[in-house]
Design a protein around this motif. Structure first.
Motif, PDB file in Angstrom:
ATOM      1  N   LYS A  35     -10.596  13.014 -13.316  1.00 49.67           N
ATOM      2  CA  LYS A  35     -10.302  11.587 -13.311  1.00 49.67           C
ATOM      3  C   LYS A  35     -11.558  10.781 -13.606  1.00 49.67           C
ATOM      4  O   LYS A  35     -12.640  11.073 -13.121  1.00 49.67           O
ATOM      5  CB  LYS A  35      -9.714  11.163 -11.978  1.00 49.67           C
ATOM      6  CG  LYS A  35      -8.313  11.669 -11.765  1.00 49.67           C
ATOM      7  CD  LYS A  35      -7.711  11.101 -10.517  1.00 49.67           C
ATOM      8  CE  LYS A  35      -6.290  11.593 -10.373  1.00 49.67           C
ATOM      9  NZ  LYS A  35      -5.676  11.137  -9.150  1.00 49.67           N
ATOM     10  N   ASN A  37     -13.699   7.580 -13.025  1.00 50.88           N
ATOM     11  CA  ASN A  37     -13.806   6.660 -11.908  1.00 50.88           C
ATOM     12  C   ASN A  37     -15.163   5.959 -11.912  1.00 50.88           C
ATOM     13  O   ASN A  37     -16.186   6.603 -11.753  1.00 50.88           O
ATOM     14  CB  ASN A  37     -13.610   7.414 -10.590  1.00 50.88           C
ATOM     15  CG  ASN A  37     -13.492   6.489  -9.411  1.00 50.88           C
ATOM     16  OD1 ASN A  37     -13.435   5.269  -9.554  1.00 50.88           O
ATOM     17  ND2 ASN A  37     -13.468   7.047  -8.228  1.00 50.88           N
ATOM     18  N   SER A  68     -17.248   9.872 -11.287  1.00 52.77           N
ATOM     19  CA  SER A  68     -16.589  11.016 -11.893  1.00 52.77           C
ATOM     20  C   SER A  68     -17.487  12.244 -11.781  1.00 52.77           C
ATOM     21  O   SER A  68     -18.670  12.139 -11.496  1.00 52.77           O
ATOM     22  CB  SER A  68     -16.304  10.738 -13.372  1.00 52.77           C
ATOM     23  OG  SER A  68     -15.564   9.561 -13.517  1.00 52.77           O
ATOM     24  N   HIS A 148     -12.642  -0.810 -15.896  1.00 44.98           N
ATOM     25  CA  HIS A 148     -12.866  -0.808 -14.450  1.00 44.98           C
ATOM     26  C   HIS A 148     -13.323  -2.210 -14.050  1.00 44.98           C
ATOM     27  O   HIS A 148     -14.186  -2.786 -14.708  1.00 44.98           O
ATOM     28  CB  HIS A 148     -13.935   0.218 -14.083  1.00 44.98           C
ATOM     29  CG  HIS A 148     -13.721   1.541 -14.743  1.00 44.98           C
ATOM     30  ND1 HIS A 148     -12.942   2.523 -14.189  1.00 44.98           N
ATOM     31  CD2 HIS A 148     -14.162   2.026 -15.929  1.00 44.98           C
ATOM     32  CE1 HIS A 148     -12.923   3.561 -14.990  1.00 44.98           C
ATOM     33  NE2 HIS A 148     -13.653   3.292 -16.060  1.00 44.98           N
TER      34      HIS A 148
END
Length: 155
Positions: A35, A37, A68, A148
């Motif tokens: 994922k 992130n 991540s 993000h």
């Protein structure tokens, strides 16, 4: 007519359930690690010069941490009114203050990219684009095209 259903040994059934559970857990763990992130923080502060004097200019300080398990590259940094609204993309370096990371920036796992903007310039541009008395948030877009966002900041 008498029908009898033989479910077999209870241990065979429990073994099958355990095998299926192990496959599900392993697939979940395999996809969890991939994922993307980023944690994005926006703060406002006065600057300090090299001679330790306080700069009267107020700056926006953007900190993007890669959470991540693999390196990511930041392609774009900017500001938006909401997550779905028009964005103030700051693709060029003219808005960034000296000491900021350049764009694009490769950010290793658990490392941070830092960007510094003059608050007055960003607020002036945001007011022209979004209007008065709004809350803006900073966003980071990486090379996977995922965006993000930080928490909102009232201007």
């Amino acid at each position: 007519m008498n029908i009898t259903i033989d479910f077999g040994n209870i241990w065979d059934a429990l073994s099958a359930i355990g095998t299926i559970g192990a496959v599900i857990v392993s697939l979940w763990l395999a996809t969890k690690e991939e994922k993307v992130n980023f944690s994005v923080e926006l703060s406002s502060a006065l600057g300090i010069r090299e001679n330790n004097s306080v700069d009267e200019t107020v700056y926006f300080f953007v900190e993007a941490m890669n959470k991540s398990k693999f390196p990511l590259t930041v392609e774009e940094v900017g500001f938006s009114y909401t997550k779905k609204s028009k964005r103030l993309g700051l693709l060029d370096q003219r808005y960034l203050i000296e000491g900021s990371d350049t764009l694009p920036t490769k950010v290793e796992s658990l490392e941070t990219a830092k960007y510094i903007f003059e608050q007055d310039k960003v607020i002036e541009l945001a007011k022209r684009t979004f209007g008065e008395n709004v809350k803006i948030r900073v966003y980071i877009r990486d090379t996977t095209k995922k965006t993000h966002y930080s928490k909102k900041f009232k201007i």
